[in-house]
Design a protein around this motif. Structure first.
Motif, mmCIF file in Angstrom:
data_model
loop_
_atom_site.group_PDB
_atom_site.id
_atom_site.type_symbol
_atom_site.label_atom_id
_atom_site.label_comp_id
_atom_site.label_asym_id
_atom_site.label_seq_id
_atom_site.Cartn_x
_atom_site.Cartn_y
_atom_site.Cartn_z
ATOM 1 N N LEU A 95 0.788 -0.864 0.566
ATOM 2 C CA LEU A 95 0.000 -0.379 0.634
ATOM 3 C C LEU A 95 0.774 1.074 -0.050
ATOM 4 O O LEU A 95 0.481 2.742 -0.950
ATOM 5 N N VAL A 96 1.771 1.254 1.216
ATOM 6 C CA VAL A 96 3.072 2.109 0.919
ATOM 7 C C VAL A 96 3.851 2.484 -0.296
ATOM 8 O O VAL A 96 3.542 3.603 -1.331
ATOM 9 N N TYR A 97 3.671 2.147 -0.995
ATOM 10 C CA TYR A 97 4.626 1.994 -2.376
ATOM 11 C C TYR A 97 3.269 2.122 -3.274
ATOM 12 O O TYR A 97 3.684 3.052 -4.552
ATOM 13 N N ILE A 98 2.415 1.559 -3.820
ATOM 14 C CA ILE A 98 1.154 1.908 -4.254
ATOM 15 C C ILE A 98 0.652 3.173 -4.279
ATOM 16 O O ILE A 98 0.647 4.095 -5.385
ATOM 17 N N LEU A 99 0.823 3.841 -2.615
ATOM 18 C CA LEU A 99 -0.214 5.213 -2.536
ATOM 19 C C LEU A 99 1.585 6.483 -2.946
ATOM 20 O O LEU A 99 0.685 7.633 -2.758
ATOM 21 N N ALA A 100 2.208 5.752 -2.729
ATOM 22 C CA ALA A 100 3.713 6.652 -2.218
ATOM 23 C C ALA A 100 4.848 6.667 -3.464
ATOM 24 O O ALA A 100 5.836 6.887 -3.157
ATOM 25 N N LYS A 125 5.403 7.331 -6.734
ATOM 26 C CA LYS A 125 5.360 8.376 -7.217
ATOM 27 C C LYS A 125 6.673 9.762 -6.932
ATOM 28 O O LYS A 125 7.495 9.874 -7.113
ATOM 29 N N TYR A 126 6.022 9.332 -5.845
ATOM 30 C CA TYR A 126 6.745 10.144 -5.018
ATOM 31 C C TYR A 126 8.391 10.510 -3.952
ATOM 32 O O TYR A 126 8.434 11.010 -4.068
#
Length: 282
Positions: free
Chosen positions: A262-267, A269-270
């Protein structure tokens, strides 16, 4: 010719993506099957009657050794461990990087070089001395002890990230703020940190992933009531029973991996932007 090159590139990328995502697909579809279909069907078959029963059992009632409470207590231990460990190690790294890049003192470069040893030092080297320190502090076999271990292990990396990023910030900003009467902490809070969003995101994601996925420190320094989710998953997968429930094992693995996914999916690109910004500025 141009279209042919694009076709080759996209075909190659899609092929590599399919190979990379195949294990994830197998885990997901297996976790949704019942044992009858798993024994009778193929590995890649879609669930005939999709069910979350394996997920429910993995979370609340699967056996991990002699206890049959699922991954829930281990998952909660990881949450109580990872949140303060990530926050503290990131804050300390930001302060260290700020000092070592903008408030240099005699010996600061040597101190930074010595701290870099912590980035490349094998984790196994610190197991014995760290266990002794935790014993002296009365933090053995506790979530607090795991937090301390991960903070200490993370400081070299977080310091490296922030120091290399802050080197690229103009010194004139600091000097102008000092002329206006701003002190050490005010400059950090009002000027430096607002410019640190890219590297802050990188560090938070890096630390969260490293601490959540850690197994070695979790299995060595935890007690019966403080084991993180990685240790719980290992215990669940290795617990012998009459029938090996692969669907429960797959569901448990996905539950353990879900926060980092979830962390990589949501963030994600940042994270990439922050890495690029750090590379340009560092």
């Amino acid at each position: 010719m141009h279209h042919f090159h694009r076709f080759v590139i996209w075909s190659s990328l899609l092929l590599f993506a399919a190979v990379f995502l195949a294990p994830m697909y197998v885990m997901i579809v297996t976790s949704l099957k019942d044992m009858e279909q798993i024994r009778a069907g193929g590995l890649l078959d879609w669930p005939v009657r999709p069910s979350l029963e394996a997920w429910s059992k993995a979370w609340s009632s699967a056996c991990t050794g002699t206890e049959c409470h699922g991954l829930q207590p281990f998952f909660l231990n990881s949450v109580w461990m990872v949140v303060p460990a990530v926050a503290i190690s990131t804050v300390l790294g930001a302060v260290n990087g700020y000092v070592l890049s903008k408030w240099r003192f005699r010996g600061s470069e040597l101190m930074f070089a010595l701290m870099l040893f912590g980035v490349f030092m094998p984790m196994q080297v610190v197991l014995l001395p760290m266990s002794q320190v935790l014993g002296w502090l009365g933090l053995s076999s506790s979530v607090g002890g795991l937090v301390l271990v991960h903070v200490l292990a993370g400081i070299p990396s977080t310091t490296l990230f922030f120091r290399n990023y802050y080197v690229g910030l103009p010194d004139e900003l600091i000097k102008a703020a000092m002329l206006d009467g701003a002190g050490f902490w005010r400059i950090l809070w009002r000027i430096v940190l607002p410019l640190s969003t890219p590297i802050l995101v990188v560090t938070l994601i890096w630390q969260f992933t490293a601490i959540w996925n850690d197994f070695l420190y979790g299995v060595v320094f935890s007690g019966a009531d403080s084991k993180p989710v990685t240790v719980g998953l290992n215990n669940l997968a290795n617990t012998s029973s009459v029938v090996k429930e692969y669907n429960v094992d797959m569901a448990a693995a996905l539950i353990a991996a879900l926060p980092t996914l979830l962390v990589y999916i949501l963030a994600g690109k940042y994270f990439v932007r922050g890495l690029t910004a750090g590379a340009v500025k560092g």
